[in-house]
Every structure is written in structure tokens, then in C-alpha cells.
Scaffold this active site. Structure first.
Site: not given
Ligand code: GCW
Length: 719
Positions: A309, A383, A411
Site C-alpha cells: 500500500e 483484509d 474496521e
């Protein structure tokens, strides 16, 4: 005021307050509340809590253990026990072989306890009946003290106490994704608890309470800063701040770690490159390690996100992950430090299925990492989704120490608003048999090193802690911190048992309340899976902040950031084909799983659309078509969210008012948002599939355009 009103007012004032609510509960005390036990329980405990015995000069760690016992006993029984040096009846005795050499005469299995284990035993010692907390180290005593308090709090039989507990995993760590400006990436509980600006001179009592909470679970490491790191964290002033925190955490057995940016020496303009094979770069890191260890003699090591990332890494110089990790590991090795090198990698220019990339990059490197490197692997290959099959690297790198990384902060599971107890998610992963051995080889066997006999073992949880009064942004989210810590100690612990244990310490010791609240917790994660991403769907969340549904998103720069990449829905069907005709991600698993996952008929329903692209009229095990089944799961999720709220309202009389109300408000939001998730996803899937809702199914109130128009530019957690 008329006389009768005055009398009434006085009466109200002096009405006996229900004992349980006498103290305002705002959640700050976590599971370490130590509220007075009822009189029967007090009568049972009192004979075992007359005094605390420790012989010799107590270290800071022993002082912490004693202080906790005193605090706990005073709270639970209303009387503070005295601290004495000699044995006496009814005492809790803290003993290591050094503090009390006479321990030897008891012939206890001390060697088996290792460095951090403890033993709790009720016994007769030199004519006194005592409760012994024995360990080989002071931190073992601290863990034992917390365990004894937990036994008291959860109604354990103190008269027959006989417990021996040894952590199965060596490094039990929190990873804070806390930035240096005090924002927290994926944090939903306010600012970072680390007041970096005020450190190192100004401390905060919260740091001690943080340490107590972690020690009560056995967590022994904290990576203080975000894995998306900054070069500054390795400059003198920041090392001093980390050192101040290390000083506070040390007595509680917690080591600090720093997340480091691979390009640091180059960014600080102290080298001309960050190439790991360049001697000047390696020398810079060696010198930096020396500087850190001068300030923090027991520094844990580095956590690294590299070539992922947009983060810099060894591949920027044509080197591989092992080159990068080993260079750092060699700088730390002389001081006993470790490198936790993350396997969460996927590259912007690699078109391979994102789920395959970590395995493709790391598996060939098995055997090339130094002994003090741990490769840290997320539980699933994408993820931290509400549900993923286990990461194919787990079990597939026999010559490498592998750590399991879990995300405690939610998240992708409703932030700190939705109730989603993660115990069942963690347990599901840990219990999964990787099938790398005929006799069974679970993820827990990988994580605790028993499968491949690794001496270095680790488990990391991305923290959900912030400076909010409740620490975690909601009361129920504290349970996720709790269950992570307890499972890091024992990866085979039961999610249900830990939920009950947490409830007993947090809300109530009434068995009916414990079981009602634990029931809610145990249902909550599956509810989230159903109303967000059932049947193996994943990453349908909105862009950036990941709050709410966004299955329609198709315009992000990288294909693998778009939900449409993951669900691939069109008129023909839905799901990501990872079978042999598709991306063949199934080939990364052991043969036993390859066979199962390759065929939709043998793939478990919960992973179906993770591995297969199937027509809408695909016949499911239930006899339903895939489309009908999908709608059914979304509806079940909404119903379950509604049921969670209802169950909580039935508990109103049993829960203190503030925590009841704060939780009720969140459950109301969850119910509403579950409906929103279901409606938005089903409207979208109807449009792309051309399928009509099955008869009797409720239509969504808004149009697809209206759902798409919902935006949250200021949603929290982006750091
Ligand atoms: O889940 C993703 C998050 C990023 C995070 C990244 C990672 C710290 O959306 O915020 O970055 O994973 O794990 O590195």
C-alpha cells in the site's frame, strides 16, 4: 415548598440506592472493577484473603501485583489485607524460588511453568493454610495475582484452587496504529492514548491503567505507532518518548516495539539509499539499534510494513522481503530484539488475484529469514473481513516463524457502534485445521509453534484502544481486547467461556445475566456477516473509511480496491472464481483443502462466493437458489440485529443505567444500519442480476441512486 413535598424529596434522597448502581459506571475500569461481592460470596472469599505474603524486597513488578491484590480485595470485600513477610492462615502468598527458597520443599512443578507461567494452589504450608501464587519470575506472580482475582470475581472455588497456567505464545502483542499527531488509523475510540506531545516529561495515569489491563490478560508487548510509519519516530526526541512509555509499562511485563519505515535513514538524509544490502545502510540501522537500546534496554524490536500500500521496502531496490527483514534483524540481534515483518502485501502493478499475492511473495522465501524474524500474517488473505477462509500462508512456511495478526478494532465490522464479539471469529481461525498434516495441524498449532517446532512465537492484535472514557469506544468492544489477550495466552481457549468470564467481571455475576449477555455476544458476529457479506462475499464496504455498503463502487484507481472486483456480480452470477479455472488461489492450500475448495459442491456455504462464481439459480444445499439463499441471509442478519437490541432491553433492570443506555443506543444504530446494509446490497444485486425479490420479501425503501448518494466525508478512523 409545602411540607409534604419536602418529606417526599427527603424520602427520595434517602431511598436505599440499589447497591450495584451505587457507583457510576462509565466503563473506564474495564473488567477490573472489583465491586463489592454479595454477602454470601464475601463470606466465602474472606477466609482466603486475610493477608498478602511476600518475603524480601519487592520489585516494581511485585509491588504492582501486591497493589492489584490490595485494590481487588478491598473492592470486593471492603477490607484491605495487610502485607506481611511471614506465612499465616488465610494469606495469599506470592513466591518465586528466589523470594522464598523454601518453595523447594513443596515439590511443585516449577520447571514446567517456564518464565511467565504461574501456579495457584490452595495448600497447607508449615502448618498454615494459604493460597500460593508461585512463579519463576516476578511477572509470573503478577499474572498469577490477576488470575486469582479473576477466580474470585467469577465465583471460582477458592478452597480447592489448583491452577497451572503457562502462556502458549511467547510474544502477545497489541499493534497500535497510532500516528504521531495522535490520530489513530482505524481507531474509533477517540485520539491515541499516547499523548506524544506531552511525552516524555508528562506522563498520564492512563498508561498505568492500560498496563494493568494488558497484564491482567498476559499481553506482553505493544507496538506503539502505526505500521504506516514515519521516519521521525526513530529520531532522538521520539526515542525518548518511547523510552518514557517503556519505563511505565515495564513493571507490568510489557515491552515496547516501534513500527519503522523502511526508508528511514534515507529520508532522514543520513544515507544516500535505503538499499538493505548497502553496508552503510546496515551500519546505520546497527547504530540506531544501539541508540534505542541505550534508552530502552529491553526494547522489543521493529514491526515493519514494507512494499505494501505504497510503503517503501526492499523491493524498491530490487531486493526481497528476506533481505530487508534480515538486515534489520541483524541490527537488533545483539540486543535480543526481533523483527515482525508483515506479510500483508499486494502490489499496485501486480494483476494477480490480490488474495494470492502474499503467498506468492513469501512462500518461496521460506527458510531464508533469520532466527529473530517473525513473519506476521493476517488471519485471512484479503483484509480483516467479517469472514475469510484462513490465510494460506498459515502452515505453509515450516521453516519460518509465523505470527497471526488479528484486528481487534472493527474496521470492517461496524466500527465501535455495532456489537460484534470477535471471539467466534478468532476461534474459528485458530481452530481451523490447515490440513498440512494427517494428524491435524490447526492454525493454533502453527501460532504456538508446536506444528513446526518454532521457538519464537507471536500473536498480534490491532488495538481498538483510544482515549475515549470507555477505552474502546463502546462497552462491548472492550470484550474484543479481552478475548484477544486471553486467546494470545491460550489459542485454544473457548470464545464462549471467555465471553462469560468477561461478562462476569464487567456487567454482573448473576448466572442468568452472564448467560443472556454471552448469548448476545456469541450471535453478534454471525449477524454482522449476514447483513454485510454473507456466503463468502467480501469487501463490499464503502470507499476509504469502509463504513456502510458500497457494492457498486467500481471507479477506484486500483481494480483491487473496488468492491466490484471482489463480488463480480452480473446477470450471469456472483462470486470470485478462485478455483482451478479461475485465479486458482485454491492451489495455495494443502491438498485436503484444495479438493474441498475447488468444487462449489464441497465448499462450505460460508466460503462459497469467496471461491466460486456461480449462477443466480445455482442450487444450494438447502434446496434454495443462490439468489433466494442470499436474500435469506441478508434478512437473517437484519432479524438478528433486531433481536440483539430486543435481548438487551430485557436486561435493563440488570445493567447499570449509564452502560445500559450507552449500549442500547448503539444497538439501535446497529439495527438501523443492518437494515441499510441489507437494503442497499439487495437493491444493487437486483439491478445487476435482473432478479426479482422472492415473494414475501420486503422491498428496500430507496432506489439504488439514493443509496449511492449516501456519503460520509468525515467518518472516523482514517488517521
Ligand atoms: O486494512 C487495511 C487498512 C489500512 C491498514 C492496512 C494494513 C495500516 O484499511 O488502514 O493500514 O490494512 O494492515 O496495513
Amino acid at each position: 415548598m409545602p411540607a409534604f413535598l419536602r418529606i417526599l424529596a427527603l424520602l427520595v434522597l434517602f431511598l436505599p440506592l440499589d447497591k450495584a448502581w451505587a457507583v457510576q459506571e462509565d466503563g473506564y475500569e474495564l473488567w477490573l472493577r472489583y465491586r463489592p461481592l454479595d454477602s454470601q460470596a464475601q463470606a466465602r472469599v474472606r477466609p482466603h484473603a486475610q493477608a498478602i505474603v511476600f518475603a524480601g524486597k519487592p520489585s516494581l513488578t511485585v509491588q504492582a501485583a501486591v497493589a492489584e491484590l490490595q485494590r481487588g480485595i478491598k473492592g470486593l470485600l471492603g477490607q484491605e489485607p495487610s502485607l506481611v513477610q511471614a506465612l499465616r492462615d488465610g494469606a495469599v502468598v506470592l513466591a518465586t524460588p528466589t523470594s522464598m527458597p523454601a518453595l523447594d520443599t513443596l515439590k511443585l512443578p516449577m520447571a514446567a511453568l517456564g518464565k511467565e507461567g504461574y501456579l495457584l494452589r490452595r495448600l497447607q504450608w508449615r502448618g498454615h493454610s494459604v493460597t500460593l501464587i508461585a512463579a519463576n519470575s516476578d511477572v509470573g506472580l503478577l499474572y498469577g495475582a490477576f488470575a486469582w482475582l479473576r477466580a474470585v470475581n467469577t465465583g471460582g472455588d477458592l478452597a480447592a484452587l489448583d491452577v497451572q497456567s503457562i502462556p502458549k505464545v511467547q510474544l502477545r502483542m497489541l499493534n497500535h496504529w497510532d500516528n504521531l499527531d495522535r490520530t489513530v488509523e482505524r481507531g474509533y475510540a477517540g485520539e491515541s492514548i499516547w499523548d506524544w506531545w506531552a511525552l516524555p516529561d508528562i506522563s498520564d495515569t492512563r498508561y498505568v491503567d492500560y498496563a494493568r489491563a494488558n497484564a491482567s490478560l498476559g499481553i506482553n508487548g505493544a507496538a506503539l505507532n502505526n505500521v504506516n510509519s514515519k521516519a521521525e519516530v526513530l529520531t532522538g526526541p521520539w526515542i525518548a518518548k518511547a523510552a518514557a512509555l517503556a519505563d511505565t509499562l515495564r513493571p507490568y511485563g510489557i515491552k515496547v516495539y516501534l513500527s519503522v519505515r523502511f526508508s528511514t535513514p534515507w529520508e532522514l538524509k543520513e544515507t544516500v539509499t535505503a538499499d538493505p544490502l548497502e553496508p552503510a545502510v546496515a551500519a546505520w540501522w546497527r547504530e540506531k539499534a544501539r541508540e534505542i537500546y541505550t534508552a530502552i534496554p529491553d526494547f522489543g524490536g521493529f514491526l515493519v510494513k514494507a512494499n505494501s500500500e505504497g510503503q517503501p521496502g526492499p523491493q524498491d531496490y530490487g531486493r526481497n522481503h528476506a533481505d530487508g527483514a534480515n538486515m534489520l534483524a541483524r541490527a537488533l540481534a545483539p540486543h535480543g530484539g526481533v523483527v515482525l515483518w508483515r506479510a500483508f502485501v499486494y502490489s499496485p502493478d501486480n494483476r494477480e488475484d490480490r488474495a494470492k499475492q502474499a503467498f506468492s511473495e513469501f512462500k518461496p522465501l521460506d527458510g531464508s529469514f533469520d532466527a529473530n524474524v517473525v513473519v506476521q500474517v493476517k488471519n485471512g488473505a484479503i483484509d480483516f473481513q467479517p469472514r475469510e477462509p484462513f490465510h494460506p500462508l498459515l502452515g505453509a512456511m515450516p521453516k519460518t516463524a509465523l505470527a497471526l495478526e488479528l484486528q481487534i478494532t472493527k474496521e470492517y465490522l461496524g466500527f465501535a457502534t455495532h456489537l460484534a464479539y470477535l471471539g467466534p471469529l478468532f476461534e474459528e481461525v485458530l481452530k481451523t485445521d490447515t490440513r498440512w498434516r494427517d494428524t491435524g495441524a490447526t492454525v493454533a498449532d502453527v501460532v504456538d509453534g508446536s506444528l513446526h517446532r518454532h521457538p519464537l512465537t507471536a500473536m498480534a492484535g490491532v488495538a481498538n484502544i483510544g482515549s475515549s472514557r470507555s477505552w474502546s469506544g463502546s462497552h462491548f468492544d472492550q470484550a474484543n481486547w479481552y478475548v484477544f489477550g486471553r486467546m494470545a495466552w491460550d489459542p485454544r481457549a473457548s470464545a464462549r467461556a471467555l465471553a462469560e468470564e468477561w461478562v462476569a467481571q464487567t456487567f454482573s455475576t448473576d448466572p442468568k445475566v452472564i448467560s443472556a449477555v454471552a448469548d448476545m455476544m456469541m450471535r453478534s458476529r454471525e449477524a454482522v456477516v449476514n447483513y454485510m457479506t454473507p456466503l463468502g462475499l467480501h469487501h463490499l464496504m464503502a470507499t476509504g473509511h469502509h463504513h456502510g455498503p458500497g457494492p457498486w463502487v467500481d471507479d477506484l484507481q486500483r481494480p483491487d480496491w473496488n468492491p466490484v472486483y471482489y463480488h463480480q456480480a452480473d446477470t450471469g452470477g456472483i462470486g470470485f472464481d478462485r478455483g482451478p479455472q479461475g485465479s486458482n488461489a485454491v492451489a495455495q492450500y494443502a491438498p485436503g483443502w484444495q479438493r474441498v475448495f475447488s468444487d462449489p459442491h464441497s465448499t462450505p456455504d460460508e466460503y462459497l462466493l469467496w471461491f466460486h462464481h456461480l449462477p443466480w439459480d445455482y442450487k444450494m444445499r438447502s434446496g434454495n437458489t443462490l439468489w433466494v439463499e442470499l436474500v435469506g441471509h441478508y434478512d437473517a442478519g437484519v432479524a438478528a440485529a433486531s433481536d440483539l437490541h430486543l435481548r438487551w432491553t430485557h436486561l435493563k433492570a440488570a445493567i447499570d443505567p449509564q452502560r445500559y443506555a450507552e449500549t442500547e443506543a448503539r444497538l439501535r444504530v446497529q439495527k438501523r444500519e443492518a437494515q441499510w446494509w441489507r437494503d442497499a446490497c439487495l437493491v444493487y444485486f437486483q439491478v445487476v442480476s435482473g432478479q426479482a425479490l422472492p415473494p414475501g420479501t420486503q422491498a428496500a425503501p430507496l432506489s439504488l441512486q439514493q443509496y449511492k448518494a449516501i456519503r460520509f466525508p468525515y467518518a472516523p478512523g482514517r488517521g
